[in-house]
Design a protein around this motif. Structure first.
Motif, PDB file in Angstrom:
ATOM      1  N   VAL A 242      -1.765   5.072  13.589  1.00  0.00           N
ATOM      2  CA  VAL A 242      -1.295   6.440  13.816  1.00  0.00           C
ATOM      3  C   VAL A 242      -1.737   6.891  15.206  1.00  0.00           C
ATOM      4  N   ASN A 243      -0.963   7.804  15.817  1.00  0.00           N
ATOM      5  CA  ASN A 243      -1.281   8.320  17.144  1.00  0.00           C
ATOM      6  C   ASN A 243      -2.701   8.869  17.210  1.00  0.00           C
ATOM      7  N   LEU A 244      -3.476   8.417  18.201  1.00  0.00           N
ATOM      8  CA  LEU A 244      -4.897   8.756  18.279  1.00  0.00           C
ATOM      9  C   LEU A 244      -5.124  10.240  18.549  1.00  0.00           C
ATOM     10  N   ASP A 245      -4.299  10.859  19.407  1.00  0.00           N
ATOM     11  CA  ASP A 245      -4.472  12.281  19.716  1.00  0.00           C
ATOM     12  C   ASP A 245      -4.305  13.149  18.467  1.00  0.00           C
ATOM     13  N   THR A 246      -3.343  12.773  17.619  1.00  0.00           N
ATOM     14  CA  THR A 246      -3.143  13.517  16.372  1.00  0.00           C
ATOM     15  C   THR A 246      -4.357  13.397  15.467  1.00  0.00           C
ATOM     16  N   LEU A 247      -4.918  12.194  15.382  1.00  0.00           N
ATOM     17  CA  LEU A 247      -6.107  11.991  14.560  1.00  0.00           C
ATOM     18  C   LEU A 247      -7.281  12.822  15.077  1.00  0.00           C
ATOM     19  N   TYR A 248      -7.478  12.841  16.400  1.00  0.00           N
ATOM     20  CA  TYR A 248      -8.547  13.652  16.993  1.00  0.00           C
ATOM     21  C   TYR A 248      -8.352  15.127  16.659  1.00  0.00           C
ATOM     22  N   GLY A 249      -7.117  15.618  16.858  1.00  0.00           N
ATOM     23  CA  GLY A 249      -6.844  17.037  16.666  1.00  0.00           C
ATOM     24  C   GLY A 249      -7.053  17.495  15.238  1.00  0.00           C
ATOM     25  N   VAL A 250      -6.531  16.737  14.280  1.00  0.00           N
ATOM     26  CA  VAL A 250      -6.681  17.091  12.870  1.00  0.00           C
ATOM     27  C   VAL A 250      -8.149  17.021  12.451  1.00  0.00           C
ATOM     28  N   THR A 251      -8.866  16.026  12.976  1.00  0.00           N
ATOM     29  CA  THR A 251     -10.294  15.901  12.644  1.00  0.00           C
ATOM     30  C   THR A 251     -11.085  17.103  13.149  1.00  0.00           C
ATOM     31  N   GLY A 252     -10.820  17.514  14.398  1.00  0.00           N
ATOM     32  CA  GLY A 252     -11.528  18.662  14.962  1.00  0.00           C
ATOM     33  C   GLY A 252     -11.311  19.929  14.149  1.00  0.00           C
ATOM     34  N   VAL A 253     -10.069  20.182  13.757  1.00  0.00           N
ATOM     35  CA  VAL A 253      -9.759  21.364  12.938  1.00  0.00           C
ATOM     36  C   VAL A 253     -10.430  21.261  11.573  1.00  0.00           C
ATOM     37  N   SER A 254     -10.381  20.070  10.969  1.00  0.00           N
ATOM     38  CA  SER A 254     -10.948  19.887   9.628  1.00  0.00           C
ATOM     39  C   SER A 254     -12.462  20.067   9.627  1.00  0.00           C
ATOM     40  N   VAL A 255     -13.143  19.489  10.632  1.00  0.00           N
ATOM     41  CA  VAL A 255     -14.599  19.620  10.711  1.00  0.00           C
ATOM     42  C   VAL A 255     -14.998  21.085  10.888  1.00  0.00           C
ATOM     43  N   THR A 256     -14.303  21.797  11.769  1.00  0.00           N
ATOM     44  CA  THR A 256     -14.620  23.204  12.010  1.00  0.00           C
ATOM     45  C   THR A 256     -14.409  24.036  10.746  1.00  0.00           C
ATOM     46  N   GLY A 257     -13.281  23.812  10.067  1.00  0.00           N
ATOM     47  CA  GLY A 257     -13.010  24.539   8.832  1.00  0.00           C
ATOM     48  C   GLY A 257     -14.021  24.227   7.741  1.00  0.00           C
ATOM     49  N   MET A 258     -14.424  22.968   7.642  1.00  0.00           N
ATOM     50  CA  MET A 258     -15.404  22.555   6.644  1.00  0.00           C
ATOM     51  C   MET A 258     -16.755  23.215   6.907  1.00  0.00           C
ATOM     52  N   TYR A 259     -17.199  23.205   8.161  1.00  0.00           N
ATOM     53  CA  TYR A 259     -18.462  23.855   8.507  1.00  0.00           C
ATOM     54  C   TYR A 259     -18.404  25.347   8.209  1.00  0.00           C
ATOM     55  N   LEU A 260     -17.261  25.962   8.447  1.00  0.00           N
ATOM     56  CA  LEU A 260     -17.098  27.389   8.187  1.00  0.00           C
ATOM     57  C   LEU A 260     -17.329  27.707   6.709  1.00  0.00           C
ATOM     58  N   LEU A 261     -16.739  26.903   5.820  1.00  0.00           N
ATOM     59  CA  LEU A 261     -16.898  27.141   4.389  1.00  0.00           C
ATOM     60  C   LEU A 261     -18.318  26.820   3.915  1.00  0.00           C
ATOM     61  N   VAL A 262     -18.956  25.820   4.530  1.00  0.00           N
ATOM     62  CA  VAL A 262     -20.355  25.521   4.198  1.00  0.00           C
ATOM     63  C   VAL A 262     -21.246  26.698   4.599  1.00  0.00           C
ATOM     64  N   ALA A 263     -20.965  27.314   5.754  1.00  0.00           N
ATOM     65  CA  ALA A 263     -21.742  28.478   6.183  1.00  0.00           C
ATOM     66  C   ALA A 263     -21.568  29.642   5.208  1.00  0.00           C
ATOM     67  N   VAL A 264     -20.348  29.818   4.694  1.00  0.00           N
ATOM     68  CA  VAL A 264     -20.114  30.860   3.687  1.00  0.00           C
ATOM     69  C   VAL A 264     -20.958  30.582   2.444  1.00  0.00           C
ATOM     70  N   ALA A 265     -20.988  29.313   2.006  1.00  0.00           N
ATOM     71  CA  ALA A 265     -21.795  28.945   0.834  1.00  0.00           C
ATOM     72  C   ALA A 265     -23.280  29.201   1.087  1.00  0.00           C
ATOM     73  N   ALA A 266     -23.743  28.903   2.315  1.00  0.00           N
ATOM     74  CA  ALA A 266     -25.156  29.134   2.645  1.00  0.00           C
ATOM     75  C   ALA A 266     -25.496  30.618   2.614  1.00  0.00           C
ATOM     76  N   LEU A 267     -24.539  31.449   2.982  1.00  0.00           N
ATOM     77  CA  LEU A 267     -24.751  32.899   2.947  1.00  0.00           C
ATOM     78  C   LEU A 267     -24.952  33.386   1.505  1.00  0.00           C
ATOM     79  N   LEU A 268     -24.369  32.647   0.555  1.00  0.00           N
ATOM     80  CA  LEU A 268     -24.445  33.035  -0.854  1.00  0.00           C
ATOM     81  C   LEU A 268     -25.532  32.290  -1.622  1.00  0.00           C
ATOM     82  N   ALA A 269     -26.319  31.451  -0.919  1.00  0.00           N
ATOM     83  CA  ALA A 269     -27.216  30.503  -1.591  1.00  0.00           C
ATOM     84  C   ALA A 269     -28.447  31.123  -2.219  1.00  0.00           C
ATOM     85  N   ARG A 270     -28.704  32.398  -1.952  1.00  0.00           N
ATOM     86  CA  ARG A 270     -29.932  32.999  -2.500  1.00  0.00           C
ATOM     87  C   ARG A 270     -29.641  34.104  -3.509  1.00  0.00           C
TER      88      ARG A 270
END
Length: 481
Positions: free
Chosen positions: A379-407
């Protein structure tokens, strides 16, 4: 870093309220077989700092030039906050499900499902992205097509992933030493042949013109804008992303309440140094801005020394990439294993994915990670890079939301490592990550958004109507002693 480990409460073994308890006799559980050293070796190998340096960072050089080191430094600083979130959540919820088990428990099952989909995108795409870099670094001894070389590495990594976890810890540890040596050689040579001073790290310029990563028709210099740096932060976050492996391995780490946090934070610190120091050296030592923007690190090493040293570094990097493939397949198979154990799929699929081989590895899940990974090498490498960057950022965002609720409620009273500066850390992370996400290229946002939409429909049409029998996120009984 504040390492606060609260005293254990008496026999806290029940799953949190939003998590389903394990069924007696029917809950497949991974065995605790590795300590903090083995976990750190496996996690560092998954970050694979040298292969990230040689495969992913050149792409940043092509678009950010001398601003690459600054961008990675900002990304590493943001990752400290992310690592705090992972450490606290990972000790509260030591599950091979990683992000999705943590987020499901804290923020609800739909949020956990979406995190699972984003993490699945990352774990399926990152290994082939790294593996395709093998061909470039085997060039001194063998000329291969990048796609076929990457597919070969994925198959080899899949076979290694079927071995015992202890054996893989030693294999990846040896390879890790070689890749750190390669990164060290680059750093020493770059600083020894410095063409410009430390001020070049903040002059924010990139070459334009043919072969220099720019769009101009004649060689020139462009200024790297703040928006370009913000856009590049998605890839910069990806550069050290593998520190989350410690959370995926939490079911197999001895004394997870202490060792998960130690492994996450230590790995992030070490990997940031291994990546950032050579990037600074390359920025200062590149013969010209054009050479820096082209990002051909092997050519720079050869110019600084000789072809023999260049060949040595290239072969070390090739081994590092194979090492990364092995560890990523190990990590990623655990994600699929945990999702099936938590009944995310139709019954026959769940039954197959939780099967453990003679070595204790989830062999069906391992094959389902490795074989599609080999296909993605085409698969085209630029597409893989782009989708990965968006996915990692979105995943970290939701993990931060969970951490805000962790206590909240009973979670706050449980024995766990607690991050400093809570709730400021997750609040700032949520704001910054949301902004970074908004600055990504539209096609990559659409690709990722389309996949998330399809996953939401699967949730609405299949999982939610079967809420009593599907997507039962369970937390294995913990060994508190």
């Amino acid at each position: 870093m504040t390492d606060t480990l609260r005293p254990p409460t008496p026999a806290v073994t029940e799953a949190p309220s939003s998590a389903a308890p394990a069924e007696p006799g029917g809950h497949q559980k991974l065995k605790r077989s590795i300590g903090v050293v083995g976990g750190t070796l496996l996690t560092l190998s998954c970050v694979t700092p040298a292969s990230t340096l040689f495969v992913v960072v050149p792409d940043l050089f092509s678009s950010l030039g001398t601003a690459t080191a600054l961008t990675i430094a900002i990304g590493s600083l943001l990752c400290v906050g992310v690592a705090f979130c992972y450490s606290e959540l990972g000790t509260l919820i030591p599950s091979a499900g990683g992000e999705y088990a943590m987020v499901s428990t804290m923020a609800g099952r739909l949020a956990g499902w979406l995190v699972f989909v984003l993490s699945l995108l990352v774990v399926m795409i990152v290994p082939p992205v790294i593996a395709m870099g093998t061909a470039d670094y085997l060039t001194p001894v063998l000329h291969l097509d990048p796609s076929y070389a990457g597919a070969g590495v994925m198959i080899l990594a899949t076979l290694a992933g079927l071995l015992d976890l202890r054996a893989n810890a030693w294999i990846t540890g040896i390879f890790l030493v070689l890749e750190v040596i390669a990164a060290g050689v680059v750093a020493v040579l770059g600083f020894a042949h410095a063409e410009r001073g430390p001020g070049s790290l903040v002059d924010l310029t990139v070459a334009s013109g043919p072969g220099a990563g720019g769009a101009g028709s004649s060689g020139g210099v462009d200024t790297v804008t703040a928006m370009l740096i913000v856009s590049g932060l998605a890839i910069a976050l990806f550069v050290t992303q593998g520190f989350s492996t410690a959370v995926y391995l939490s079911e197999e780490l001895e004394n997870p309440r202490r060792n998960v946090a130690r492994t996450v934070l230590t790995t992030l610190a070490i990997s940031s140094v291994i990546i950032l120091v050579p990037v600074v050296a390359i920025t200062m030592g590149a013969q010209s801005l054009t050479a820096l923007t082209e990002g051909d690190i092997s050519a720079m090493v050869t110019a600084w020394s000789n072809s023999a040293v260049g060949t040595f570094v290239s072969l070390c990097v090739a081994l590092a990439i194979i090492n990364a493939g092995i560890v990523m397949v190990i990590q990623n198979s655990r994600v699929l294993f945990a999702s099936a154990r938590d009944k995310a799929w139709p019954a026959p699929v769940n039954k197959a994915l939780v099967r453990l081989g003679g070595t204790g590895a989830p062999w069906v899940a391992t094959l389902l990670v490795g074989v599609p990974g080999a296909v993605l090498c085409f698969v085209n490498l630029d597409t893989l890079y782009g989708v990965t960057g968006v996915s990692v950022t979105g995943m970290y965002l939701l993990v931060a939301v969970a951490a805000l609720l962790a206590r909240r409620g009973s979670h706050g009273a449980r024995s766990a490592w607690r991050m400093p500066l809570w709730p400021a850390v997750p609040v700032v992370l949520i704001a910054v990550l949301a902004y970074i996400l908004s600055q990504q290229e539209v096609p990559y946002l659409l690709w990722t958004g389309g996949i998330v939409l399809a996953a939401t429909l699967y949730w609405a049409l299949y999982l939610r109507p079967r809420r009593e029998t599907r997507w039962l996120v369970s937390i294995p009984e913990e060994e508190l002693g």
